[in-house]
Design a protein around this motif. Structure first.
Motif, mmCIF file in Angstrom:
data_model
loop_
_atom_site.group_PDB
_atom_site.id
_atom_site.type_symbol
_atom_site.label_atom_id
_atom_site.label_comp_id
_atom_site.label_asym_id
_atom_site.label_seq_id
_atom_site.Cartn_x
_atom_site.Cartn_y
_atom_site.Cartn_z
ATOM 1 N N ILE A 69 0.881 -1.190 0.000
ATOM 2 C CA ILE A 69 0.000 0.000 0.000
ATOM 3 C C ILE A 69 0.905 1.222 0.000
ATOM 4 O O ILE A 69 1.662 1.452 0.954
ATOM 5 N N ALA A 70 0.847 1.982 -1.058
ATOM 6 C CA ALA A 70 1.753 3.119 -1.232
ATOM 7 C C ALA A 70 1.243 4.350 -0.493
ATOM 8 O O ALA A 70 0.031 4.559 -0.361
ATOM 9 N N VAL A 71 2.173 5.132 -0.016
ATOM 10 C CA VAL A 71 1.849 6.453 0.537
ATOM 11 C C VAL A 71 2.305 7.473 -0.505
ATOM 12 O O VAL A 71 3.499 7.699 -0.678
ATOM 13 N N HIS A 72 1.355 8.050 -1.217
ATOM 14 C CA HIS A 72 1.697 8.972 -2.305
ATOM 15 C C HIS A 72 2.253 10.299 -1.785
ATOM 16 O O HIS A 72 3.137 10.886 -2.398
ATOM 17 N N ASP A 73 1.711 10.769 -0.670
ATOM 18 C CA ASP A 73 2.161 12.065 -0.150
ATOM 19 C C ASP A 73 1.602 12.261 1.247
ATOM 20 O O ASP A 73 0.726 11.517 1.703
ATOM 21 N N HIS A 74 2.139 13.247 1.903
ATOM 22 C CA HIS A 74 1.603 13.722 3.176
ATOM 23 C C HIS A 74 1.482 15.234 3.040
ATOM 24 O O HIS A 74 2.476 15.922 2.816
ATOM 25 N N LEU A 75 0.265 15.726 3.147
ATOM 26 C CA LEU A 75 -0.006 17.158 3.009
ATOM 27 C C LEU A 75 -0.258 17.765 4.377
ATOM 28 O O LEU A 75 -1.066 17.245 5.153
#
Length: 249
Positions: free
Chosen positions: A227-233
């Motif tokens: 499960i990828a983490v694309h970004d943290h905003l």
């Protein structure tokens, strides 16, 4: 010795009494202002109005009589902007004199409409290809929250939004995050990727060292599950910081 005045002498003169009765009461200084503002809005469009007049127009519906310009300006001064007014919690709105339950609800109605409009723009396309819409959405949702929230956007294989869920609410500067809970929920939703989102009520979106450590823990937890983490905003009143753009992972 003077004689006492007669009953007839003590009564008001008929002509003076009638004149006083017929004399119109002076109109308040704001008389006609509502009609003039509505006419200007219709003639020039709502986009031409400054924030306080746009807010006035909405207040007309909640407060049917009286001068609401001072209240509109007071709300903007208290919360800093129109977005700040709409994003404020009902309890905060009611700290302003003149704002009760009904008016607070009317203002939150506008915020919810804006939030749903922004969410719709995100939900219809792959999130990665509609990044500007995503940033607009998270700013609308979180930029003016008084307490820190940690949210997760769960995405499918096409990077389309499955769900946007608040995983935790915290204090003015901390919202606990549990990487295992994030991944457990991702598995329940059959998500292939996530985007982490949280806000800084201070207004400054700069990631803290704790933010960086927590993000790495979530990335590590997702790696074994593919499960990828694309970004943290990180969202603040001053903007949105992207971990990916900053090279933090």
């Amino acid at each position: 010795m003077d004689s006492p005045p007669s009953v007839q002498d003590a009564s008001p003169q008929p002509d003076l009494w009638l004149a006083a009765k017929r004399s119109p009461k002076p109109k308040p200084h704001y008389a006609g202002h509502r009609d003039r503002l509505r006419e200007r809005a219709l003639a020039g469009g709502l986009a031409a109005l400054p924030d306080y007049e746009l807010l006035e127009l909405h207040l007309f519906r909640s407060i049917p009589r009286g001068d609401v310009k001072p209240l509109a300006k007071q709300l903007l001064a208290r919360f800093g902007s129109l977005a700040g007014v709409l994003g404020a919690a009902p309890e905060e709105l009611k700290t302003v004199k003149g704002v009760g339950d009904a008016l607070a609800l009317d203002l939150k109605l506008l915020h919810e409409a804006a939030l749903r409009t922004a969410r719709e723009a995100v939900g219809k396309r792959p999130v990665i290809s509609s990044w500007a819409a995503l940033l607009a959405y998270v700013k609308t949702a979180l930029a003016h929250e008084a307490r820190e929230q940690f949210r997760v956007l769960f995405l499918d294989k096409k990077n389309q939004l499955i769900a946007d869920e608040t995983m935790n609410r915290g204090t003015v500067d901390h919202a606990p995050v549990y990487p295992r809970e994030v991944m457990r929920r991702a598995l329940e939703l059959s998500a292939s990727a996530v985007i982490l989102v949280h806000n800084h009520p201070s207004g400054d979106p700069t990631p803290s060292s704790a933010d960086i450590d927590m993000t790495r823990q979530v990335v590590d937890a997702g790696r074994s599950l593919r499960i990828a983490v694309h970004d943290h905003l990180v969202v603040g009143r001053e903007g949105v910081a992207s971990f990916k753009a900053l090279g933090l992972f």
